[in-house]
Design a protein around this motif. Sequence first.
Motif, PDB file in Angstrom:
ATOM      1  N   ALA A  82       0.848  -1.201   0.000  1.00 51.17           N
ATOM      2  CA  ALA A  82       0.000   0.000   0.000  1.00 51.17           C
ATOM      3  C   ALA A  82       0.880   1.246   0.000  1.00 51.17           C
ATOM      4  CB  ALA A  82      -0.938  -0.013   1.201  1.00 51.17           C
ATOM      5  N   GLU A  83       1.854   1.295   0.912  1.00 52.17           N
ATOM      6  CA  GLU A  83       2.734   2.472   1.012  1.00 52.17           C
ATOM      7  C   GLU A  83       3.580   2.637  -0.249  1.00 52.17           C
ATOM      8  OE1 GLU A  83       2.180   0.082   3.131  1.00 52.17           O
ATOM      9  OE2 GLU A  83       2.901   0.498   5.153  1.00 52.17           O
ATOM     10  N   PHE A  84       4.195   1.537  -0.673  1.00 55.21           N
ATOM     11  CA  PHE A  84       5.125   1.648  -1.789  1.00 55.21           C
ATOM     12  C   PHE A  84       4.421   2.103  -3.075  1.00 55.21           C
ATOM     13  CE2 PHE A  84       7.519   0.177  -5.457  1.00 55.21           C
ATOM     14  CZ  PHE A  84       8.774   0.694  -5.171  1.00 55.21           C
ATOM     15  N   PHE A  85       3.292   1.467  -3.394  1.00 51.13           N
ATOM     16  CA  PHE A  85       2.651   1.803  -4.670  1.00 51.13           C
ATOM     17  C   PHE A  85       1.863   3.109  -4.604  1.00 51.13           C
ATOM     18  CE2 PHE A  85       3.562  -2.748  -5.323  1.00 51.13           C
ATOM     19  CZ  PHE A  85       4.320  -2.619  -6.489  1.00 51.13           C
ATOM     20  N   ALA A  86       1.486   3.542  -3.399  1.00 51.38           N
ATOM     21  CA  ALA A  86       0.856   4.869  -3.297  1.00 51.38           C
ATOM     22  C   ALA A  86       1.876   5.922  -3.727  1.00 51.38           C
ATOM     23  CB  ALA A  86       0.397   5.123  -1.864  1.00 51.38           C
ATOM     24  N   ASP A  87       3.151   5.723  -3.344  1.00 50.90           N
ATOM     25  CA  ASP A  87       4.203   6.687  -3.691  1.00 50.90           C
ATOM     26  C   ASP A  87       4.767   6.456  -5.094  1.00 50.90           C
ATOM     27  OD1 ASP A  87       3.885   7.597  -1.124  1.00 50.90           O
ATOM     28  OD2 ASP A  87       5.667   6.601  -0.324  1.00 50.90           O
ATOM     29  N   HIS A  88       4.769   5.214  -5.545  1.00 52.62           N
ATOM     30  CA  HIS A  88       5.431   4.868  -6.825  1.00 52.62           C
ATOM     31  C   HIS A  88       4.527   3.975  -7.677  1.00 52.62           C
ATOM     32  CE1 HIS A  88       9.060   6.452  -4.992  1.00 52.62           C
ATOM     33  NE2 HIS A  88       8.823   5.690  -3.952  1.00 52.62           N
ATOM     34  N   PRO A  89       3.405   4.511  -8.136  1.00 54.45           N
ATOM     35  CA  PRO A  89       2.451   3.640  -8.837  1.00 54.45           C
ATOM     36  C   PRO A  89       2.979   3.054 -10.146  1.00 54.45           C
ATOM     37  CG  PRO A  89       1.796   5.961  -8.996  1.00 54.45           C
ATOM     38  CD  PRO A  89       2.927   5.892  -8.024  1.00 54.45           C
ATOM     39  N   ASP A  90       4.006   3.692 -10.741  1.00 61.20           N
ATOM     40  CA  ASP A  90       4.493   3.209 -12.040  1.00 61.20           C
ATOM     41  C   ASP A  90       5.649   2.229 -11.933  1.00 61.20           C
ATOM     42  OD1 ASP A  90       2.643   4.836 -13.185  1.00 61.20           O
ATOM     43  OD2 ASP A  90       4.037   6.529 -13.399  1.00 61.20           O
ATOM     44  N   LEU A  91       6.111   1.981 -10.720  1.00 62.18           N
ATOM     45  CA  LEU A  91       7.255   1.065 -10.588  1.00 62.18           C
ATOM     46  C   LEU A  91       6.786  -0.360 -10.349  1.00 62.18           C
ATOM     47  CD1 LEU A  91       9.730   3.155  -8.386  1.00 62.18           C
ATOM     48  CD2 LEU A  91       9.693   2.869 -10.877  1.00 62.18           C
ATOM     49  N   MET A  92       7.656  -1.313 -10.697  1.00 62.19           N
ATOM     50  CA  MET A  92       7.354  -2.702 -10.309  1.00 62.19           C
ATOM     51  C   MET A  92       8.537  -3.259  -9.531  1.00 62.19           C
ATOM     52  SD  MET A  92       7.500  -4.958 -13.781  1.00 62.19           S
ATOM     53  CE  MET A  92       8.844  -4.782 -14.962  1.00 62.19           C
ATOM     54  N   LEU A  93       8.196  -4.080  -8.550  1.00 60.73           N
ATOM     55  CA  LEU A  93       9.217  -4.722  -7.726  1.00 60.73           C
ATOM     56  C   LEU A  93       9.524  -6.073  -8.348  1.00 60.73           C
ATOM     57  CD1 LEU A  93       7.585  -3.943  -4.241  1.00 60.73           C
ATOM     58  CD2 LEU A  93       9.650  -2.876  -5.203  1.00 60.73           C
ATOM     59  N   CYS A  94      10.793  -6.269  -8.732  1.00 61.19           N
ATOM     60  CA  CYS A  94      11.181  -7.546  -9.327  1.00 61.19           C
ATOM     61  C   CYS A  94      12.022  -8.277  -8.296  1.00 61.19           C
ATOM     62  CB  CYS A  94      12.041  -7.343 -10.565  1.00 61.19           C
ATOM     63  SG  CYS A  94      11.300  -6.265 -11.784  1.00 61.19           S
ATOM     64  N   GLY A  95      11.670  -9.501  -8.003  1.00 61.33           N
ATOM     65  CA  GLY A  95      12.422 -10.206  -6.985  1.00 61.33           C
ATOM     66  C   GLY A  95      12.239 -11.697  -7.075  1.00 61.33           C
TER      67      GLY A  95
END
Length: 371
Positions: free
Chosen positions: A125-138
């Motif tokens: 919730a926190e991460f994508f509220a601030d960075h909606p266009d990024l994706m976490l690859c892991g």
Amino acid sequence: MDYHEPLPVSAERFAELREYFETRSFRGREYEHLPDYRSDLNRGVVLIEDTVVDGFPKIPRTLVIETGVPRHFEEELAVEEKLDGFNVRVARVGDDSADEPLAFTRSGIVCPFTTYQARELLPVAEFFADHPDLMLCGEMVGPENPYTDHEYADVDSLDFRVFDVRDRETGGSVPVRERRDLCADYDIPQVPFHGVFTPEEAVEKLPGIVEELDAGGREGVVMKTLSVDQQLKYTTSAANQGNLEYAFSLPFDYGQAFMFRRLIREAFQSVEWDEDERARRERAHELGEAILCSMTDTIERIDGGATVGERHTVRAPPEIVDELFEHFRSMGLQLEIETDEREAGERVVTFTKKTQATNDKVRAYLDGQIV
Ligand code: ATP
């Protein structure tokens, strides 16, 4: 927006490639994904609603550190541990944040189990509220997942470790140092970091790093320029032999090229490490055991009436496990449930994905079929 716009292909070429995409749906949301690698598009590209999610690029491999590293890199490179699990991209693709983000496997399929776990394990919730266009690859790592089974001492069930943060549409990476800071800011766990080196320093340091990882039964390293424009991987003998052991336990389901490639890696490493006769014979012995003992074990198990396959354990709320099994069945997988228990409101299931070719062929040969 036309889907081809963020991708590195023309509208005409994209139209040609579109026929290789497959259509699926996740909780009523239809999407298309590219299941195989194509020369100019990453495997796993997804088209969903009005969003493109780029695939994760293929990482080339060197068989010889001393020559491969300086040949591939002209500038400084970061060395990170290569963890053994399964590749996941987590991205928000719609506005309905109640059912976001989604987790995509390597080939671009939305997995219900992985999506559930990503939402549980990450501060989405926190991460994508601030960075909606990024994706976490892991890498999803740990023993309780439906795809891989490598154990890590610090992971009881399942964990996510980020190794890249990209623009979900163009695939452009956040540079390594910024990415490490960004993830730290959100307490997002990352793959272990071994430092930044010039190519010459890396040639000097890598054998020691790889030997240590090997001694711990770990998989290897991924080297990347700080901008992540170029990447290169190298694996330990433990990983090569572990893969061979697994593949030869299901010998007719794994492509022969899969086994051959891993044997070649062992030969090049033995030469680069300049092994003496004793060390080389020890490696030969271990390789032989990985190959032969896994096959004899499988033949004896089938002879004893067992069915072999890829065995996994998952732990999740009952409705997520149901959804996962429904997802696998819709993909044509045959599952055999071994144990199915409740623990603290969760369902813990151990099951086998049947691998038909090994079961059928071994049975036929045991019954005297002529080769
Ligand atoms: P591909 O190279 O197309 O992914 P492969 O199965 O041959 O296919 P692997 O040998 O599994 O690839 O190595 C690449 C994978 O390693 C990545 O896709 C990623 O999931 C995983 N990986 C683990 N740790 C890292 C890391 N630190 N950096 C980048 N990738 C990593």
